[in-house]
Design a protein around this motif. Structure first.
Motif, PDB file in Angstrom:
ATOM      1  N   VAL A 151       0.828  -1.209   0.000  1.00  0.00           N
ATOM      2  CA  VAL A 151       0.000   0.000   0.000  1.00  0.00           C
ATOM      3  C   VAL A 151       0.863   1.260   0.000  1.00  0.00           C
ATOM      4  CG1 VAL A 151      -1.641   1.365   1.364  1.00  0.00           C
ATOM      5  CG2 VAL A 151      -1.987  -1.099   1.097  1.00  0.00           C
ATOM      6  N   HIS A 152       1.835   1.334   0.906  1.00  0.00           N
ATOM      7  CA  HIS A 152       2.601   2.560   1.094  1.00  0.00           C
ATOM      8  C   HIS A 152       3.674   2.774   0.034  1.00  0.00           C
ATOM      9  CE1 HIS A 152       0.662   3.336   4.886  1.00  0.00           C
ATOM     10  NE2 HIS A 152       1.006   2.159   5.355  1.00  0.00           N
ATOM     11  N   GLN A 153       4.333   1.691  -0.389  1.00  0.00           N
ATOM     12  CA  GLN A 153       5.441   1.836  -1.326  1.00  0.00           C
ATOM     13  C   GLN A 153       5.016   1.684  -2.786  1.00  0.00           C
ATOM     14  OE1 GLN A 153       8.301   2.879  -0.272  1.00  0.00           O
ATOM     15  NE2 GLN A 153       7.790   2.709   1.893  1.00  0.00           N
ATOM     16  N   LEU A 154       4.156   0.702  -3.074  1.00  0.00           N
ATOM     17  CA  LEU A 154       3.725   0.491  -4.451  1.00  0.00           C
ATOM     18  C   LEU A 154       2.438   1.229  -4.787  1.00  0.00           C
ATOM     19  CD1 LEU A 154       4.509  -3.281  -5.156  1.00  0.00           C
ATOM     20  CD2 LEU A 154       5.948  -1.263  -5.450  1.00  0.00           C
ATOM     21  N   GLY A 155       1.748   1.739  -3.755  1.00  0.00           N
ATOM     22  CA  GLY A 155       0.534   2.508  -3.991  1.00  0.00           C
ATOM     23  C   GLY A 155      -0.673   1.678  -4.381  1.00  0.00           C
ATOM     24  N   TRP A 156      -0.672   0.388  -4.025  1.00  0.00           N
ATOM     25  CA  TRP A 156      -1.838  -0.439  -4.336  1.00  0.00           C
ATOM     26  C   TRP A 156      -3.034  -0.003  -3.503  1.00  0.00           C
ATOM     27  CZ3 TRP A 156      -0.775  -6.362  -5.124  1.00  0.00           C
ATOM     28  CH2 TRP A 156       0.193  -6.520  -6.133  1.00  0.00           C
TER      29      TRP A 156
END
Length: 343
Positions: A260-265
């Motif tokens: 969620v935080h790094q790849l923005g899923w």
């Protein structure tokens, strides 16, 4: 559980949730983002998972379940967790109550009392599972979807082992509570989070289901019902120990948090991914119920090995992407700074 009872329970839980949301807004019981939060919304209510405890109370009332130590342990955990949702409770107080509750649960399942080392292992792992389950609550839909898969599987496993009976009403009631909670939580902008009262009590309920299933089936295969989140949690703890971090502090280093935080899923995509992978594993476990012990052992090795490889590969991929983004940001900053100097 009959359809009229199911309908009545659904209406009761929806009404209780709506009433709680109204009361919580009046009292200002909003979730405040911390080190493990994946949101910045200050209007989301915390503690909406209290309906899980209410569902257990209804199950006991409907079928007169004889689980006094389980119910007592769940009550202790629910009270201390709800208190922590309202006003922060020292972590050692919470841990003491968790240990007491898991001790009561283990005492209920007397099969683990024969050998002290077995009791100690179950006790230690049980406390870990209850505490680790709390970290799911930072991602919309994670507690809801993953728990629906796990509770649903435990319900099906129980029916397969003992046949339909009055004891089976516990998991159907909890399943209905999860569906109700999902409506308010599993959305792009959650109306409420489970809070400690919901996530930790759900971890305790699932722990009971796992121990009961192991007792009845005389196999440790049911532990695979939480293998996806379990491997994520275990490897994250090992990684944080390697970094010499305090593993008791809130963080955002679980793999699902990095997605969620790094790849923005999107939150719901990550939650659905974890739930579907776990559902596939649970299906394999149920098929292996009557396999020879050696075949079951091989299955455990294949599942855990695959999850380990997936975890390491994905974390490395996230690290590469993050590094590239950091280099790109530094280059853009340098270009902007150079243009500013030229002007």
């Amino acid at each position: 559980m009959s359809l009229p009872i199911c309908f009545f329970l659904t209406v009761l839980l929806i009404g209780a949730e709506l009433l709680y949301l109204k009361l919580a807004r009046h009292l200002g019981l909003f979730d405040r983002p911390n080190e493990r939060s994946a949101h910045l919304n200050l209007s989301t209510i915390r503690g909406g998972g209290f309906v899980f405890y209410l569902a257990v109370v209804c199950a006991i009332w409907i079928s007169k379940l004889s689980l006094p130590y389980v119910y007592l342990g769940l009550t202790f955990i629910t009270l201390i967790s709800f208190w922590d949702d309202i006003s922060s409770v020292p972590k050692w107080y919470r841990l003491a109550i968790h240990m007491l509750a898991v001790g009561l649960l283990t005492f209920q399942e007397k099969a683990f009392l024969d050998q002290w080392w077995l009791f100690a292992g179950v006790f230690f792992i049980g406390v870990g599972i209850v505490n680790a389950y709390n970290f799911m609550d930072g991602i919309n839909g994670m507690t809801a979807f993953y728990s629906l898969v796990t509770v649903g599987t435990l319900w099906y496993w129980q029916v397969q082992q003992s046949g339909p009976g009055e004891n089976d009403v516990l998991f159907p009631c909890v399943f209905v509570a999860l569906l109700v909670f999902s409506y308010f939580n599993a959305r792009r902008r959650a109306i409420c989070f489970a809070g400690d009262v919901g996530s930790i009590s759900m971890g305790f309920i699932i722990l009971y289901g796992l121990l009961a299933s192991i007792n009845r089936s005389h196999t440790y295969l049911p532990i695979l019902f939480i293998s996806v989140y379990g491997i994520d949690t275990l490897l994250t703890i090992i990684y944080r120990l390697y970094l010499r971090q305090n593993i008791f502090r809130a963080h955002q280093m679980h793999l699902f948090q990095l997605l969620v935080h790094q790849l923005g899923w999107p939150h719901l995509r990550v939650s659905l991914l974890y739930a579907l992978v776990q559902l596939g594993i649970n299906g394999l476990v149920i098929l292996a119920m009557n396999w020879l012990p050696i075949s079951q052992f091989v299955l455990v090795g294949l599942i855990w090995g695959s999850l380990l490889i997936a975890y390491v590969t994905t974390r490395k991929r996230i690290g590469i992407v993050t590094k590239k983004e950091s280099v790109l940001e530094n280059r853009l900053y340098y270009i902007d700074l150079k243009n500013l100097e030229n002007t």
